[in-house]
Design a protein around this motif. Structure first.
Motif, mmCIF file in Angstrom:
data_model
loop_
_atom_site.group_PDB
_atom_site.id
_atom_site.type_symbol
_atom_site.label_atom_id
_atom_site.label_comp_id
_atom_site.label_asym_id
_atom_site.label_seq_id
_atom_site.Cartn_x
_atom_site.Cartn_y
_atom_site.Cartn_z
ATOM 1 N N ASN A 60 42.219 46.774 47.909
ATOM 2 C CA ASN A 60 43.303 46.307 48.756
ATOM 3 C C ASN A 60 43.162 46.724 50.221
ATOM 4 O O ASN A 60 43.973 46.319 51.053
ATOM 5 C CB ASN A 60 44.645 46.767 48.178
ATOM 6 C CG ASN A 60 44.988 46.035 46.891
ATOM 7 O OD1 ASN A 60 44.572 44.893 46.691
ATOM 8 N ND2 ASN A 60 45.721 46.686 46.007
ATOM 9 N N ARG A 61 42.142 47.490 50.534
ATOM 10 C CA ARG A 61 41.851 47.810 51.930
ATOM 11 C C ARG A 61 40.810 46.856 52.522
ATOM 12 O O ARG A 61 40.556 46.883 53.726
ATOM 13 C CB ARG A 61 41.336 49.249 52.076
ATOM 14 C CG ARG A 61 42.370 50.316 51.809
ATOM 15 C CD ARG A 61 42.039 51.610 52.533
ATOM 16 N NE ARG A 61 40.689 52.070 52.294
ATOM 17 C CZ ARG A 61 40.339 52.911 51.321
ATOM 18 N NH1 ARG A 61 41.266 53.376 50.500
ATOM 19 N NH2 ARG A 61 39.094 53.305 51.172
ATOM 20 N N CYS A 62 40.213 46.032 51.682
ATOM 21 C CA CYS A 62 39.137 45.155 52.143
ATOM 22 C C CYS A 62 39.688 43.885 52.786
ATOM 23 O O CYS A 62 40.790 43.434 52.475
ATOM 24 C CB CYS A 62 38.217 44.792 50.977
ATOM 25 S SG CYS A 62 37.259 46.204 50.387
ATOM 26 N N ALA A 63 38.881 43.311 53.675
ATOM 27 C CA ALA A 63 39.322 42.130 54.423
ATOM 28 C C ALA A 63 39.567 40.947 53.496
ATOM 29 O O ALA A 63 40.559 40.219 53.643
ATOM 30 C CB ALA A 63 38.277 41.769 55.478
ATOM 31 N N ILE A 64 38.663 40.746 52.541
ATOM 32 C CA ILE A 64 38.750 39.605 51.634
ATOM 33 C C ILE A 64 38.374 40.063 50.231
ATOM 34 O O ILE A 64 37.406 40.807 50.045
ATOM 35 C CB ILE A 64 37.797 38.470 52.072
ATOM 36 C CG1 ILE A 64 38.278 37.837 53.387
ATOM 37 C CG2 ILE A 64 37.666 37.399 50.987
ATOM 38 C CD1 ILE A 64 37.310 36.828 53.972
ATOM 39 N N VAL A 65 39.137 39.618 49.253
ATOM 40 C CA VAL A 65 38.794 39.764 47.832
ATOM 41 C C VAL A 65 38.877 38.365 47.245
ATOM 42 O O VAL A 65 39.969 37.845 47.017
ATOM 43 C CB VAL A 65 39.739 40.717 47.097
ATOM 44 C CG1 VAL A 65 39.373 40.784 45.616
ATOM 45 C CG2 VAL A 65 39.716 42.105 47.717
ATOM 46 N N PHE A 66 37.727 37.729 47.034
ATOM 47 C CA PHE A 66 37.760 36.343 46.565
ATOM 48 C C PHE A 66 37.705 36.259 45.047
ATOM 49 O O PHE A 66 37.261 37.175 44.362
ATOM 50 C CB PHE A 66 36.632 35.518 47.214
ATOM 51 C CG PHE A 66 35.230 35.946 46.863
ATOM 52 C CD1 PHE A 66 34.605 35.462 45.724
ATOM 53 C CD2 PHE A 66 34.520 36.808 47.693
ATOM 54 C CE1 PHE A 66 33.312 35.830 45.404
ATOM 55 C CE2 PHE A 66 33.222 37.187 47.390
ATOM 56 C CZ PHE A 66 32.618 36.700 46.238
ATOM 57 N N CYS A 67 38.185 35.140 44.544
ATOM 58 C CA CYS A 67 38.255 34.918 43.096
ATOM 59 C C CYS A 67 36.890 34.540 42.539
ATOM 60 O O CYS A 67 36.282 33.572 42.975
ATOM 61 C CB CYS A 67 39.269 33.824 42.791
ATOM 62 S SG CYS A 67 39.302 33.314 41.059
ATOM 63 N N ASP A 68 36.435 35.283 41.541
ATOM 64 C CA ASP A 68 35.133 35.040 40.926
ATOM 65 C C ASP A 68 35.287 34.812 39.419
ATOM 66 O O ASP A 68 34.539 35.374 38.629
ATOM 67 C CB ASP A 68 34.200 36.225 41.215
ATOM 68 C CG ASP A 68 32.854 36.105 40.505
ATOM 69 O OD1 ASP A 68 32.317 34.989 40.445
ATOM 70 O OD2 ASP A 68 32.362 37.117 39.983
ATOM 71 N N GLY A 69 36.262 34.030 39.027
ATOM 72 C CA GLY A 69 36.393 33.787 37.597
ATOM 73 C C GLY A 69 37.534 32.852 37.252
ATOM 74 O O GLY A 69 38.599 32.876 37.874
ATOM 75 N N ASP A 70 37.294 32.015 36.238
ATOM 76 C CA ASP A 70 38.345 31.107 35.777
ATOM 77 C C ASP A 70 39.512 31.877 35.183
ATOM 78 O O ASP A 70 40.664 31.429 35.262
ATOM 79 C CB ASP A 70 37.780 30.140 34.734
ATOM 80 C CG ASP A 70 36.840 29.117 35.353
ATOM 81 O OD1 ASP A 70 37.240 28.488 36.358
ATOM 82 O OD2 ASP A 70 35.717 28.955 34.845
ATOM 83 N N GLY A 71 39.237 33.046 34.601
ATOM 84 C CA GLY A 71 40.309 33.846 34.022
ATOM 85 C C GLY A 71 41.293 34.322 35.072
ATOM 86 O O GLY A 71 42.508 34.341 34.837
ATOM 87 N N VAL A 72 40.783 34.695 36.233
ATOM 88 C CA VAL A 72 41.656 35.120 37.327
ATOM 89 C C VAL A 72 42.477 33.941 37.835
ATOM 90 O O VAL A 72 43.669 34.077 38.129
ATOM 91 C CB VAL A 72 40.833 35.753 38.467
ATOM 92 C CG1 VAL A 72 41.712 36.051 39.681
ATOM 93 C CG2 VAL A 72 40.150 37.034 37.982
ATOM 94 N N ARG A 73 41.857 32.776 37.912
ATOM 95 C CA ARG A 73 42.598 31.578 38.326
ATOM 96 C C ARG A 73 43.718 31.254 37.323
ATOM 97 O O ARG A 73 44.831 30.900 37.716
ATOM 98 C CB ARG A 73 41.661 30.379 38.444
ATOM 99 C CG ARG A 73 40.675 30.452 39.590
ATOM 100 C CD ARG A 73 39.921 29.138 39.729
ATOM 101 N NE ARG A 73 40.746 28.145 40.414
ATOM 102 C CZ ARG A 73 40.548 26.832 40.329
ATOM 103 N NH1 ARG A 73 39.594 26.342 39.550
ATOM 104 N NH2 ARG A 73 41.311 25.989 41.000
#
Length: 250
Positions: A60-73
């Protein structure tokens, strides 16, 4: 600089952006000489974050955390949100390499076994001969002096992109402990990225990709290693998603 929506999934703020937007944003950080960390979020990573407080805080301190999975979607959908796109390294990395080649953005690679990382570099040089790779090494550090050597090398070569493929939470721990002393513009954590780039890992067949069953294809390749992650970790993730949805717990 564009502001992207952040979606809270079990305490992790996932950035809602497309693969093209991710590339453009990295280009922005490099052009403006910013130093940023970009991580990816899949079910495994979010599960690890639930038990490691430092890991969750670092996310949560990082600039971007992108989604890398259908499960997260799917988890986001259950919570009432729509994530535009799943961004997976085995497909996205080639577009990113092409962009960096055209823009003169330099890379330094860390991860995997020595032969795998070397083969990955060789493949990148064949496909993108003008891509600037200023250094690389394996992802196994035997002692502190090896970390110091990496820090010295990064401070000498000054890459725009530091790409780490060491697996969670090792790659994130390296950035947490040593990132402040390293010279780079953008650090990207990539998990098994070099296995795919080297050809060591098989690309997911299109039918599995379109059916959103990439996880099952990976399980078939490595059932012993991935059984706990998928058949215990995935149900646990969705149980916690429903807890967040109906009881506001994360």
């Amino acid at each position: 600089m564009k502001e992207f929506e952040k979606i809270n999934i079990l305490g992790i703020n996932v950035t809602n952006l497309t693969s093209k937007e991710l590339i453009r944003q990295i280009g922005f950080y490099v052009t403006h000489n910013q130093k940023q960390n970009i991580l990816y979020a899949n079910i495994h990573g979010i599960n690890v974050a639930s038990s490691l407080g430092w890991f969750r805080e670092f996310f949560n301190r990082c600039a971007i955390v992108f989604c890398d999975g259908d499960g997260v979607r799917l988890g986001a959908k259950i919570l009432g949100h729509h994530i535009y796109e799943k961004i997976t390294y085995n497909r996205w990395i080639w577009d990113f390499a092409s962009f960096c080649e055209s823009e003169g953005i330099s890379w330094y690679l860390v991860g995997s076994e020595s032969i795998v990382i070397k083969n990955a570099v060789d493949n990148l040089k064949v496909k993108y001969p003008k891509l600037v790779i200023v250094g690389y090494r394996n992802g196994f550090f035997q002692n502190e002096s090896e970390y110091e050597k990496l820090i010295t090398d990064l401070n000498t070569t000054k890459p725009n992109i530091l790409l780490l493929g060491m697996g969670m939470p090792h790659q994130e721990n390296l950035l947490l402990k040593h990132g402040d002393r390293m010279t780079y513009n953008v650090a990207l954590t990539g998990g098994a990225v070099f296995e795919y780039v080297s050809g060591e890992a098989k690309m997911t067949p299109s039918i599995f990709f379109h059916l959103k069953l990439e996880w099952f294809f990976r399980f078939l390749l490595e059932p012993k290693r991935l059984f706990k992650r998928y058949f215990i970790g995935n149900p646990l993730f969705f149980a916690r998603i429903f807890m967040q949805k109906y009881f506001n717990k994360s």
